[in-house]
Design a protein around this motif. Structure first.
Motif, mmCIF file in Angstrom:
data_model
loop_
_atom_site.group_PDB
_atom_site.id
_atom_site.type_symbol
_atom_site.label_atom_id
_atom_site.label_comp_id
_atom_site.label_asym_id
_atom_site.label_seq_id
_atom_site.Cartn_x
_atom_site.Cartn_y
_atom_site.Cartn_z
ATOM 1 N N ARG A 32 0.850 -1.248 0.301
ATOM 2 C CA ARG A 32 0.195 -0.042 0.247
ATOM 3 C C ARG A 32 0.779 1.348 -0.111
ATOM 4 O O ARG A 32 0.826 2.315 -0.951
ATOM 5 N N TYR A 33 1.570 1.106 0.521
ATOM 6 C CA TYR A 33 2.740 2.462 1.295
ATOM 7 C C TYR A 33 3.707 2.571 0.566
ATOM 8 O O TYR A 33 5.544 3.742 0.553
ATOM 9 N N GLY A 34 4.479 1.682 -0.477
ATOM 10 C CA GLY A 34 5.727 1.505 -1.234
ATOM 11 C C GLY A 34 5.577 1.495 -2.641
ATOM 12 O O GLY A 34 6.622 1.915 -3.285
ATOM 13 N N VAL A 35 5.205 0.751 -2.816
ATOM 14 C CA VAL A 35 4.779 -0.383 -4.519
ATOM 15 C C VAL A 35 4.443 0.991 -4.374
ATOM 16 O O VAL A 35 3.511 1.682 -4.597
ATOM 17 N N ALA A 36 4.446 1.279 -5.863
ATOM 18 C CA ALA A 36 4.758 3.382 -6.511
ATOM 19 C C ALA A 36 3.289 3.600 -6.793
ATOM 20 O O ALA A 36 2.297 2.466 -7.271
ATOM 21 N N ALA A 37 2.358 4.010 -6.842
ATOM 22 C CA ALA A 37 0.822 4.536 -7.109
ATOM 23 C C ALA A 37 0.621 4.267 -8.768
ATOM 24 O O ALA A 37 -0.307 4.085 -8.886
ATOM 25 N N ASP A 38 1.553 4.017 -9.570
ATOM 26 C CA ASP A 38 1.401 4.328 -11.003
ATOM 27 C C ASP A 38 1.289 2.389 -11.118
ATOM 28 O O ASP A 38 1.888 2.661 -12.234
ATOM 29 N N HIS A 39 1.800 2.044 -10.191
ATOM 30 C CA HIS A 39 2.300 0.186 -10.722
ATOM 31 C C HIS A 39 1.572 -0.377 -10.082
ATOM 32 O O HIS A 39 1.315 -1.501 -9.080
ATOM 33 N N GLN A 40 -0.060 -0.223 -10.531
ATOM 34 C CA GLN A 40 -0.812 -0.949 -9.396
ATOM 35 C C GLN A 40 -1.187 -2.252 -10.243
ATOM 36 O O GLN A 40 -1.909 -3.049 -9.605
ATOM 37 N N GLY A 41 -0.313 -2.693 -10.828
ATOM 38 C CA GLY A 41 -0.453 -4.878 -11.202
ATOM 39 C C GLY A 41 0.423 -5.063 -10.356
ATOM 40 O O GLY A 41 -0.570 -6.181 -9.938
ATOM 41 N N THR A 42 1.166 -5.106 -9.988
ATOM 42 C CA THR A 42 1.994 -4.934 -9.063
ATOM 43 C C THR A 42 1.192 -4.629 -7.071
ATOM 44 O O THR A 42 1.684 -6.280 -6.504
ATOM 45 N N LYS A 43 0.301 -4.429 -7.148
ATOM 46 C CA LYS A 43 -0.154 -3.818 -6.503
ATOM 47 C C LYS A 43 -1.319 -5.173 -6.142
ATOM 48 O O LYS A 43 -2.006 -5.536 -4.626
ATOM 49 N N GLY A 44 -1.569 -5.673 -7.236
ATOM 50 C CA GLY A 44 -2.642 -6.806 -6.926
ATOM 51 C C GLY A 44 -2.349 -7.598 -6.497
ATOM 52 O O GLY A 44 -3.263 -8.610 -6.454
ATOM 53 N N VAL A 45 -0.941 -8.036 -5.988
ATOM 54 C CA VAL A 45 -0.762 -9.100 -5.158
ATOM 55 C C VAL A 45 -1.568 -9.398 -3.540
ATOM 56 O O VAL A 45 -1.856 -10.435 -3.476
ATOM 57 N N VAL A 46 -2.290 -8.283 -3.342
ATOM 58 C CA VAL A 46 -3.321 -8.093 -2.216
ATOM 59 C C VAL A 46 -4.370 -8.859 -2.592
ATOM 60 O O VAL A 46 -4.943 -9.789 -1.496
ATOM 61 N N ARG A 47 -5.313 -9.596 -3.338
ATOM 62 C CA ARG A 47 -5.979 -10.402 -3.819
ATOM 63 C C ARG A 47 -5.365 -11.583 -2.883
ATOM 64 O O ARG A 47 -6.568 -12.159 -2.362
ATOM 65 N N GLN A 48 -4.129 -12.087 -3.105
ATOM 66 C CA GLN A 48 -3.995 -13.181 -2.457
ATOM 67 C C GLN A 48 -3.806 -12.788 -1.087
ATOM 68 O O GLN A 48 -4.284 -13.694 -0.327
ATOM 69 N N PHE A 49 -3.218 -11.392 -0.326
ATOM 70 C CA PHE A 49 -4.024 -11.636 0.871
ATOM 71 C C PHE A 49 -5.305 -11.607 1.693
ATOM 72 O O PHE A 49 -5.506 -12.092 2.566
ATOM 73 N N ALA A 50 -5.980 -10.671 0.073
ATOM 74 C CA ALA A 50 -6.959 -10.884 1.402
ATOM 75 C C ALA A 50 -7.771 -12.479 1.349
ATOM 76 O O ALA A 50 -8.613 -12.465 1.548
ATOM 77 N N ARG A 51 -7.313 -13.217 0.107
ATOM 78 C CA ARG A 51 -8.037 -13.986 0.140
ATOM 79 C C ARG A 51 -7.771 -14.989 2.678
ATOM 80 O O ARG A 51 -8.588 -15.306 3.039
ATOM 81 N N LEU A 52 -6.412 -14.595 2.169
ATOM 82 C CA LEU A 52 -5.933 -14.646 3.934
ATOM 83 C C LEU A 52 -6.985 -14.890 5.678
ATOM 84 O O LEU A 52 -7.177 -16.138 5.082
#
Lengths: 414, 155
Positions: free
Chosen positions: A44-64
């Motif tokens: 949320r706070y380190g991956v760049a704001a214009d790299h939304q594809g990289t942030k897609g990894v949170v879908r794995q975390f939401a599943r937890l």
């Protein structure tokens, strides 16, 4: 009763430890504790704001949290005393709070006004609740460091407002960038180009910028395949002349001193290693030379130095470390995933060798006020998505008070 | 039908999708799911249908978990004649030059050894607005239907 694991820090490394634990043993009780009311740390706070594809990894975390039974215990700051309580309550505790403090260069002039750490700047850009205000930049910037954090900052400073479409950059940060006085950025690395820490793909991405002119020094060929990719990517940028902001790459220059008049920066001096010095005139210095433990980090450096087995992330019996907290400020999300899996394996093998102690685990939080759980975060998340401005995918809420107000408001109405 | 899902992953996104596809197909088929890092070229057989799910990493490279498999394939004289597979890619169009190159290379490796690809390679874009499973589930259903015509008797 199943064993319980408390992971302190709900960032990517903590989440990957939880994922590996729950994949191996779905009956484990796994809690992810975070000082913020929101999870996912550096995604949320380190991956760049214009790299939304990289942030897609949170879908794995939401599943937890949504399917695998992990629980979010947000808005809880773990200090040394509370850590002891957590250790008493859980069978294993994993410290995964990352490294938040900009590393200092350790040279004269670092405290002049106009010198800013990349971590402090990106925290402000990405609306971290603990961020300071965005600094006043000047026209001529020296950006020190060649990691991906430096390249992220370079790219954001160089992008036109249109090029930030689709990001989750907030209104204040967007305006700050749009009105930035920056005309000239010299990015300086200590290593030669082929050993620079950035990924070649990050350099290639700069070739798409519409409003910049880029100069790259003549670079020697290299035998290293990884180095050659970096050299090729840099050569591909050389001579790019799309617009008014100018970017210059410099390599093999060691910081010597930041120079100033009064309290203001006027330049930065570097040595080439062969005795020659170069002065780069500038009014702003941005440093992106790594991260260290902040005051909230539970005496991290001592714990890691005294670790029982630092390779496997075992600090002491029942106490483990993961991610940057364990490894130092290196490695991307997948590197830390692989490492988190090794830490989880160590925890599970330690469990096999110890009798169950019947510890209370999550029950320790009963009756404690102010905790933000996963359902609360989902309300904040929905509010952020619903509030997205034109050209933005999300409106990040930037203060704890506003986050907690959303949680409190929904509690009243339900 | 016997179906083997093999995934190549770096951040875990392809792994999660592969597991989701397994859950989706399990009711009607006999499905296994494995990481490519645990598979050797000689393990691949013509008695099942392979669904390959693969991301791209770095500069259009195969993801870490697919790289040992790719190296073994390159150095192997194994014949995959009679083997049928379909491929689904995960990528990020932010990196347009190398977009979904990993899944493309994996499909190439398979066909180079004589395997037959069923259907077109379908890809998901991490920078797009679709969820991967919303594209992958219809893809899986379609390629499984096509494959049943080819290897109905073997399955």
């Amino acid at each position: 009763m199943s064993r319980s694991v408390a992971i302190i820090g709900a960032g990517p490394s903590g989440c990957f430890v939880a994922q590996a634990l729950l994949k191996a043993d779905p009956d484990l009780q796994v809690d992810l504790i975070d000082r913020l009311p929101v999870p996912y740390g550096l995604v949320r706070y380190g991956v760049a704001a214009d790299h939304q594809g990289t942030k897609g990894v949170v879908r794995q975390f939401a599943r937890l949290f949504e399917r695998q039974g992990a629980r979010f215990v947000g808005n809880v700051e773990i200090d040394a005393a509370l850590l002891v309580e957590v250790q008493n309550a859980y069978d294993a505790v994993v410290l995964a709070g990352g490294l938040s403090q900009d590393r200092r260069l350790g040279i004269p002039g670092e405290d002049l006004s106009g010198v800013h750490g990349a971590g402090a700047v990106t925290r402000a850009l990405y609306d971290h609740p603990d961020a300071d205000a965005l600094p006043q930049l000047g026209r001529r910037v020296v950006l020190v460091g060649n990691g991906n954090v430096a390249i992220d900052l370079l790219r954001l400073l160089a992008k036109s407002p249109e090029e930030l479409d689709g990001s989750d950059l907030g209104a204040v940060a967007s305006e700050w960038l749009a009105n930035s006085p920056v005309e000239n950025i010299t990015i300086v690395g200590r290593s030669p180009a082929e050993q620079a820490k950035f990924d070649a793909v990050m350099i290639k991405e700069l070739g798409k910028l519409s409003g910049v002119s880029i100069t790259v020094p003549d670079l020697p060929d290299t035998d290293s395949p990884d180095g050659a990719k970096k050299i090729d990517a840099l050569r591909g940028l050389a001579g790019l002349s799309g617009g008014p902001k100018s970017i210059a790459f410099r390599f093999g220059m060691t910081p010597v001193a930041i120079e100033g008049e009064g309290t203001r920066v006027t330049g930065m001096r570097f040595s080439d290693g062969a005795g020659a010095q170069t002065l780069l005139p500038c009014d702003t210095v941005l440093t992106a030379v790594g991260f260290g433990a902040g005051p909230e980090a539970l005496d991290r450096d001592r714990r890691v130095a005294e670790a029982l087995d630092d390779g496997a992330g075992c600090l002491a019996p029942g106490l483990y470390a993961a991610g940057w907290f364990k490894r130092g400020p290196r490695g991307t999300i997948p590197d830390n995933r692989a490492d988190a899996q090794a830490v989880a394996a160590r925890i599970l093998s330690d469990f096999e060798r110890q009798p169950e102690a019947g510890k209370p685990g999550h029950a320790m939080w009963q009756g404690r006020g102010g905790i933000v759980n996963y359902a609360d975060w989902q309300r904040i998340d929905r509010a952020e998505l619903a509030g997205a401005a034109d050209g933005r995918c999300r409106h990040k809420i930037s203060t704890r008070a506003e986050m907690l107000a959303i949680v409190a408001k929904t509690e009243e109405t339900t | 039908m016997k179906i083997a899902i093999l995934y190549g992953t770096e951040t875990g996104n392809a792994e999660m999708l592969a597991e989701d596809i397994m859950a989706e197909l399990e009711g009607a088929h006999e499905v296994t799911c494995a990481n490519l890092s645990d598979i050797a070229p000689a393990d691949i057989s013509d008695d099942r249908f392979y669904l390959l799910v693969c991301s791209t990493y770095g500069d259009g490279d195969l993801p870490a978990s697919a790289q040992p498999f790719a190296e073994s394939m390159d150095g192997s004289d194994v014949s995959l004649a009679g083997v049928h597979f379909a491929v689904f890619g995960l990528g990020d169009s932010e990196y347009d030059e190398t977009y979904n190159n990993g899944s493309f290379r994996l499909a190439e490796l398979m066909t180079a050894k004589g395997a037959t690809q069923i259907g077109e390679r379908v890809v998901h874009d991490a920078s797009g607005s679709d969820l991967a499973e919303d594209i992958a589930f219809p893809w899986a259903e379609a390629v499984v239907a096509q494959a049943s015509e080819h290897l109905g008797q073997a399955a």
